[in-house]
Design a protein around this motif. Structure first.
Motif, PDB file in Angstrom:
ATOM      1  N   THR A   1      37.020 -45.534   1.321  1.00 56.17           N
ATOM      2  CA  THR A   1      36.281 -46.480   1.637  1.00 56.17           C
ATOM      3  C   THR A   1      35.359 -44.657   1.184  1.00 56.17           C
ATOM      4  N   PHE A   2      34.973 -42.963   1.521  1.00 55.94           N
ATOM      5  CA  PHE A   2      34.090 -42.565   1.632  1.00 55.94           C
ATOM      6  C   PHE A   2      33.695 -42.858   0.443  1.00 55.94           C
ATOM      7  N   ASN A   3      34.035 -42.632  -0.960  1.00 60.17           N
ATOM      8  CA  ASN A   3      33.591 -42.880  -2.586  1.00 60.17           C
ATOM      9  C   ASN A   3      32.876 -43.781  -2.598  1.00 60.17           C
ATOM     10  N   THR A   4      33.579 -44.768  -2.322  1.00 63.62           N
ATOM     11  CA  THR A   4      32.945 -46.502  -1.724  1.00 63.62           C
ATOM     12  C   THR A   4      32.034 -46.322  -1.562  1.00 63.62           C
ATOM     13  N   ILE A   5      31.539 -45.896  -0.188  1.00 59.06           N
ATOM     14  CA  ILE A   5      30.246 -46.144   0.633  1.00 59.06           C
ATOM     15  C   ILE A   5      29.074 -44.203  -0.322  1.00 59.06           C
ATOM     16  N   ARG A   6      29.648 -43.811  -0.653  1.00 52.98           N
ATOM     17  CA  ARG A   6      29.166 -42.759  -1.374  1.00 52.98           C
ATOM     18  C   ARG A   6      28.344 -43.705  -2.620  1.00 52.98           C
TER      19      ARG A   6
ATOM     20  N   SER B   1      28.815 -43.176   5.863  1.00 56.71           N
ATOM     21  CA  SER B   1      27.609 -43.576   5.210  1.00 56.71           C
ATOM     22  C   SER B   1      26.665 -42.292   5.576  1.00 56.71           C
ATOM     23  N   PHE B   2      26.663 -42.105   6.956  1.00 57.00           N
ATOM     24  CA  PHE B   2      26.495 -40.544   7.636  1.00 57.00           C
ATOM     25  C   PHE B   2      26.434 -39.249   6.476  1.00 57.00           C
ATOM     26  N   VAL B   3      27.536 -39.068   5.885  1.00 58.88           N
ATOM     27  CA  VAL B   3      28.171 -37.999   5.164  1.00 58.88           C
ATOM     28  C   VAL B   3      27.189 -38.500   4.156  1.00 58.88           C
ATOM     29  N   ALA B   4      27.384 -39.117   3.724  1.00 55.95           N
ATOM     30  CA  ALA B   4      27.114 -40.096   2.044  1.00 55.95           C
ATOM     31  C   ALA B   4      26.146 -39.738   1.982  1.00 55.95           C
ATOM     32  N   ILE B   5      24.757 -39.936   3.042  1.00 57.78           N
ATOM     33  CA  ILE B   5      23.477 -39.762   3.523  1.00 57.78           C
ATOM     34  C   ILE B   5      23.038 -39.164   3.267  1.00 57.78           C
ATOM     35  N   ARG B   6      23.563 -37.893   3.905  1.00 57.34           N
ATOM     36  CA  ARG B   6      23.094 -36.574   4.184  1.00 57.34           C
ATOM     37  C   ARG B   6      22.411 -35.776   3.040  1.00 57.34           C
ATOM     38  N   ARG B   7      23.300 -36.088   1.357  1.00 57.15           N
ATOM     39  CA  ARG B   7      22.815 -34.894   0.621  1.00 57.15           C
ATOM     40  C   ARG B   7      21.447 -35.859  -0.291  1.00 57.15           C
ATOM     41  N   PHE B   8      20.931 -36.999  -0.365  1.00 58.79           N
ATOM     42  CA  PHE B   8      19.719 -37.726  -0.240  1.00 58.79           C
ATOM     43  C   PHE B   8      18.894 -37.326   0.310  1.00 58.79           C
ATOM     44  N   LEU B   9      18.568 -37.302   1.428  1.00 62.50           N
ATOM     45  CA  LEU B   9      17.399 -36.367   2.129  1.00 62.50           C
ATOM     46  C   LEU B   9      17.072 -35.378   2.220  1.00 62.50           C
ATOM     47  N   LYS B  10      17.432 -34.658   0.666  1.00 67.07           N
ATOM     48  CA  LYS B  10      16.936 -33.169   1.255  1.00 67.07           C
ATOM     49  C   LYS B  10      15.473 -33.554  -0.316  1.00 67.07           C
ATOM     50  N   VAL B  11      14.384 -33.969   1.001  1.00 66.85           N
ATOM     51  CA  VAL B  11      12.906 -34.508  -0.200  1.00 66.85           C
ATOM     52  C   VAL B  11      12.025 -33.588   0.279  1.00 66.85           C
TER      53      VAL B  11
ATOM     54  N   ARG C   1      19.021 -44.328  -4.380  1.00 71.95           N
ATOM     55  CA  ARG C   1      18.726 -42.521  -3.572  1.00 71.95           C
ATOM     56  C   ARG C   1      17.368 -42.336  -3.768  1.00 71.95           C
ATOM     57  N   GLN C   2      17.305 -43.592  -5.305  1.00 71.19           N
ATOM     58  CA  GLN C   2      15.426 -43.221  -5.076  1.00 71.19           C
ATOM     59  C   GLN C   2      14.366 -44.053  -4.334  1.00 71.19           C
ATOM     60  N   GLU C   3      15.555 -45.040  -3.683  1.00 71.76           N
ATOM     61  CA  GLU C   3      14.817 -45.578  -2.605  1.00 71.76           C
ATOM     62  C   GLU C   3      14.707 -44.785  -1.362  1.00 71.76           C
ATOM     63  N   ILE C   4      15.696 -43.902  -1.318  1.00 68.20           N
ATOM     64  CA  ILE C   4      15.373 -42.878   0.378  1.00 68.20           C
ATOM     65  C   ILE C   4      14.554 -42.149   0.043  1.00 68.20           C
ATOM     66  N   GLU C   5      14.794 -41.566  -1.512  1.00 59.26           N
ATOM     67  CA  GLU C   5      13.880 -40.221  -1.968  1.00 59.26           C
ATOM     68  C   GLU C   5      11.802 -41.035  -1.695  1.00 59.26           C
ATOM     69  N   ILE C   6      12.160 -41.988  -1.983  1.00 54.38           N
ATOM     70  CA  ILE C   6      10.933 -42.569  -1.485  1.00 54.38           C
ATOM     71  C   ILE C   6      10.613 -42.664  -0.163  1.00 54.38           C
ATOM     72  N   MET C   7      11.423 -43.248   0.331  1.00 53.32           N
ATOM     73  CA  MET C   7      10.761 -43.064   2.358  1.00 53.32           C
ATOM     74  C   MET C   7      10.709 -41.578   2.624  1.00 53.32           C
ATOM     75  N   LYS C   8      11.865 -40.582   1.828  1.00 51.03           N
ATOM     76  CA  LYS C   8      11.474 -39.757   2.176  1.00 51.03           C
ATOM     77  C   LYS C   8       8.957 -39.484   1.635  1.00 51.03           C
TER      78      LYS C   8
ATOM     79  N   ILE D   1      15.108 -43.306   8.433  1.00 51.97           N
ATOM     80  CA  ILE D   1      15.738 -43.573   6.945  1.00 51.97           C
ATOM     81  C   ILE D   1      17.706 -43.858   6.612  1.00 51.97           C
ATOM     82  N   LYS D   2      17.625 -43.016   7.872  1.00 53.76           N
ATOM     83  CA  LYS D   2      19.153 -43.252   7.749  1.00 53.76           C
ATOM     84  C   LYS D   2      19.988 -44.395   8.763  1.00 53.76           C
ATOM     85  N   ALA D   3      19.346 -44.202  10.328  1.00 58.93           N
ATOM     86  CA  ALA D   3      19.668 -45.379  10.235  1.00 58.93           C
ATOM     87  C   ALA D   3      20.221 -46.438   9.682  1.00 58.93           C
ATOM     88  N   PRO D   4      19.218 -47.363   9.702  1.00 66.34           N
ATOM     89  CA  PRO D   4      19.671 -48.021   8.895  1.00 66.34           C
ATOM     90  C   PRO D   4      20.827 -48.472   7.677  1.00 66.34           C
ATOM     91  N   TYR D   5      20.779 -47.307   7.296  1.00 69.20           N
ATOM     92  CA  TYR D   5      21.941 -47.055   6.379  1.00 69.20           C
ATOM     93  C   TYR D   5      23.731 -47.427   7.016  1.00 69.20           C
TER      94      TYR D   5
END
Lengths: 302, 227
Positions: A194-199, A292-302, A206-213, A222-226
Motif C-alpha cells: 500500500t505504502f509503495n503504491t501511494i508513494r 500519504s503522510f509519509v510519502a508526501i514529506r520528501r516532496f515538500l522540501k522545496v 511531485r511537480q504539482e507539489i513543488e509548484i504549490m510550494k 498542500i498536504k491535507a488534500p493528499y
C-alpha cells in the motif's frame, strides 16, 4: 476552520475524481490488501475454532472405587469445581456408565451376553473433568492424588492420555504461533505494498507539489488534500472489499462447515458485522492517510 | 527593498553559479536581468524565493536576511512575491480558475473573495472565456497569461518573471511584456530575467547584464541589451 476543512475535503475529492486512472489503480491495490486482511481474519477465526475444538475434546476421568458412596463422590466434585482452573466436572454414576456402555455396544452380542451373565455392575462411577486449558490437567490430577482423595479414587486416566494431551497442546500451540507469525508477515507485506503504491501516486504529482510550494502554499495547506485523497482510496477500497468478501464467505462457509462441523464462518462474520466493517474501514483509511503522510514529506522540501 | 550583498552560490557539482553579486532594487522598479544562458539569472531569482540559499553573502528583502527565515516563514515570503516561469508551472489537474484561486487560498483569503477576485484577474489577462479550461487545453500564450494571473492575484509587491517569453511567439511575448509593464505601473516591482533582446530594448527601463555569474553592467533608465 470549518471552511478550511470543507475546502480540504473538497479539493481531496476533486483530485480523487480527476486522477481517475491513478485512483482506480491505487484503490484496486488497496482492495487486494484489505481482502488479504479480511482473509487473515477468517483464517484466524477458523484456527481459533480448531484449537477450541481440540481443547474441548480433551478431558480426564477419575474412577472411584466401587464401595464409595455417591455423597462422597459429589463432595469431591464440588471440591474440584472450586478449583479455578477446572472448567466443568461431570458426574457419571456406575448405573449411567453401564447404560452408556450397553448402548455403545448394542450390536455386540458377546458383550451383551457377558453383561447378562454378571449379577453386578462391573463399571465404576467417575468424574469427568474438563480444564480451562489442557496444560492444567497435571495440577488437577496432582490435587486428586493428594492424600485426602487417595483412598476413594481407584484410577485416573490422565497417564494414559498424557501423550495425546501433550500432542494436542503442541498442535494447537503451533497453529496459534504460526498463525500469528504468518498473519504478521502478510500484514507487513500488505502495508508495504500500500505504502509503495501511494508513494508512486504522489511521486507522479511531485511537480504539482513543488509548484504549490513555490506559490506560497504552507506544508499543511498542500498536504491535507493528499491525506484526504489517501483516506478516500482506503474508504473506497474498504467498501469494495466488503462487497467482495461477504459473498465469498457465503460461498465458502458451507464447505468449511462440512470439514469443521458446527463452525460457521458466515454467522461469525454476520454477528460481528459492525466490528468487521469498522475494522476494515479504519485499516483502509488509516493505511491510506498514513502512507500519504509519509510519502508526501520528501516532496515538500522545496 | 531588495538587496544582494556580495552573494555567491555554488551548486552541488562545485560549479559556481553566482560570484560576488551586489545589487539593490527599489520598490516599484522594473529591472530586466539579461545575459546568455548560464549567466546566473535564474539562480538570482531563485535566491529571492529562497528555493536556494547563498553559500556566501546576504539576500535581504524588506530589511530581512532571507537566511534567517524558518521553514514555516518561507511560504509567507513567497506569498509576497508573484513568480512567472518559462515552463509556466501550472497545476495540470486544476482548471484556470482553480490555478489562480490556489494562490489566493494559500494566503487564507475566504471563499467569497476568491470567487470575486479570480474572474476579475482572469479578465485582466484576457482569459475570461477559459475559466474552466485545464492547462493542457490552453495555448502557450494563454498558459503564460494564466501564470501571470496567478502571480498577480494576491497583489504581491514583487513579480519575478523568469524567461516568461521563452516559449512564446513574438505576438504573445509582446502581450506578456505589456502585461508586466502595466502591473509595474501600478507600483509592483518587476524583475524580468530574459535573453530576448527585442523585448528588453522595447521596455526601455533599467537593465542589469550578467555574464558567468557576475554583474557586468547595470544601466539605469532606458537601458539596452548589449553584449
Amino acid at each position: 476552520m470549518k471552511k478550511s476543512f470543507q475546502r480540504i475535503v473538497k479539493v481531496g475529492w476533486t483530485n480523487f475524481k480527476r486522477n481517475r486512472y491513478i485512483s482506480v489503480g491505487t484503490t484496486g491495490v488497496m482492495v487486494l490488501v484489505l481482502v488479504l486482511f479480511s482473509g487473515l481474519m477468517a483464517v484466524n477465526f477458523l484456527s481459533s475454532q480448531l484449537v477450541a475444538n481440540l481443547q474441548e475434546k480433551v478431558d480426564v476421568s477419575a474412577y472411584f472405587k466401587t464401595d464409595i458412596s455417591e455423597e462422597e463422590i459429589l463432595s469431591v466434585k464440588s471440591e474440584l469445581e472450586s478449583l479455578n482452573n477446572v472448567k466443568k466436572v461431570e458426574y457419571v454414576s456406575a448405573g449411567q456408565a453401564l447404560d452408556e456402555f450397553k448402548e455403545r455396544h448394542a450390536g455386540d452380542a458377546v458383550i451383551q451376553d457377558s453383561l447378562a451373565e454378571l449379577d453386578f455392575n462391573p463399571l465404576q462411577a467417575s468424574l469427568n473433568i474438563k480444564a480451562d486449558d489442557s496444560s492444567q490437567f497435571a495440577s488437577i490430577v496432582q490435587f486428586l492424588e493428594a492424600n485426602k482423595f487417595r483412598s476413594v479414587i481407584d484410577k485416573i486416566n490422565f497417564y494414559e492420555n498424557e501423550k495425546v494431551i501433550g500432542r494436542l497442546q503442541s498442535i494447537s500451540g503451533g497453529i496459534q504461533n504460526w498463525g500469528f507469525i504468518i498473519t504478521m508477515l502478510l500484514a507487513v507485506i500488505a502495508v508495504l505494498v500500500t505504502f509503495n503504491t501511494i508513494r508512486l501516486t504522489i511521486y507522479n504529482q511531485r511537480q504539482e507539489i513543488e509548484i504549490m510550494k513555490l506559490v506560497g502554499g504552507s506544508n499543511w495547506h498542500i498536504k491535507a488534500p493528499y491525506l484526504v485523497e489517501g483516506g478516500l482510496y482506503g474508504a473506497f477500497a474498504a467498501a469494495v472489499t466488503v462487497v467482495i468478501f461477504y459473498p465469498a464467505i457465503f460461498l465458502v462457509s458451507s464447505k468449511i462447515e462440512l470439514l469443521m462441523p458446527g463452525v460457521s464462518l458466515m454467522s461469525y462474520f454476520l454477528s460481528n458485522m459492525f466490528q468487521f466493517l469498522f475494522l476494515v474501514f479504519s485499516v483502509g483509511v488509516l493505511l491510506g492517510v498514513v502512507s500519504s503522510f509519509v510519502a508526501i514529506r520528501r516532496f515538500l522540501k522545496v | 527593498m531588495i538587496e544582494l550583498k556580495n552573494v555567491s552560490t555554488i551548486y552541488d557539482d562545485s560549479l559556481m553559479a553566482l560570484r560576488g553579486i551586489n545589487l539593490k532594487i527599489g520598490q516599484g522598479e522594473f529591472v530586466s536581468l539579461v545575459g546568455p544562458s548560464g549567466a546566473g539569472k535564474s539562480t538570482l531569482l531563485r535566491l529571492l524565493t529562497r528555493e536556494i540559499s547563498p553559500q556566501e553573502g546576504e539576500v535581504v528583502l524588506d530589511s530581512v536576511d532571507l537566511a534567517t527565515l524558518s521553514s514555516g516563514e518561507v511560504p509567507v515570503l513567497r506569498r509576497k512575491i508573484g513568480t512567472v516561469y518559462q515552463d509556466f508551472k501550472l497545476l495540470s489537474n486544476k482548471n484556470a480558475f482553480e490555478n489562480v484561486a490556489f494562490a489566493l487560498e494559500v494566503c487564507g483569503v475566504d471563499e467569497d473573495q476568491v470567487k470575486d477576485d479570480v474572474p476579475k484577474v482572469l479578465n485582466i489577462v484576457g482569459l475570461s472565456d477559459k475559466v474552466n479550461s485545464f492547462p493542457h487545453q490552453l495555448s502557450g500564450g494563454e498558459k503564460q497569461r494564466l501564470a501571470i494571473a496567478r502571480a498577480l492575484i494576491h497583489r504581491p509587491r514583487i513579480i519575478l518573471a523568469d524567461e516568461p517569453t521563452g516559449n512564446l511567439d513574438m505576438v504573445n511575448a509582446h502581450d506578456v511584456v505589456e502585461l508586466l509593464m502595466k502591473i509595474n505601473k501600478l507600483g509592483t516591482t518587476v524583475i524580468l530575467a530574459t535573453h530576448n533582446r527585442e523585448v528588453v530594448n522595447a521596455i526601455g527601463k533599467r537593465v542589469v547584464t550578467m555574464e558567468k555569474g557576475k554583474i557586468v553592467r547595470d544601466q539605469g533608465d532606458n537601458g539596452k541589451y548589449v553584449i
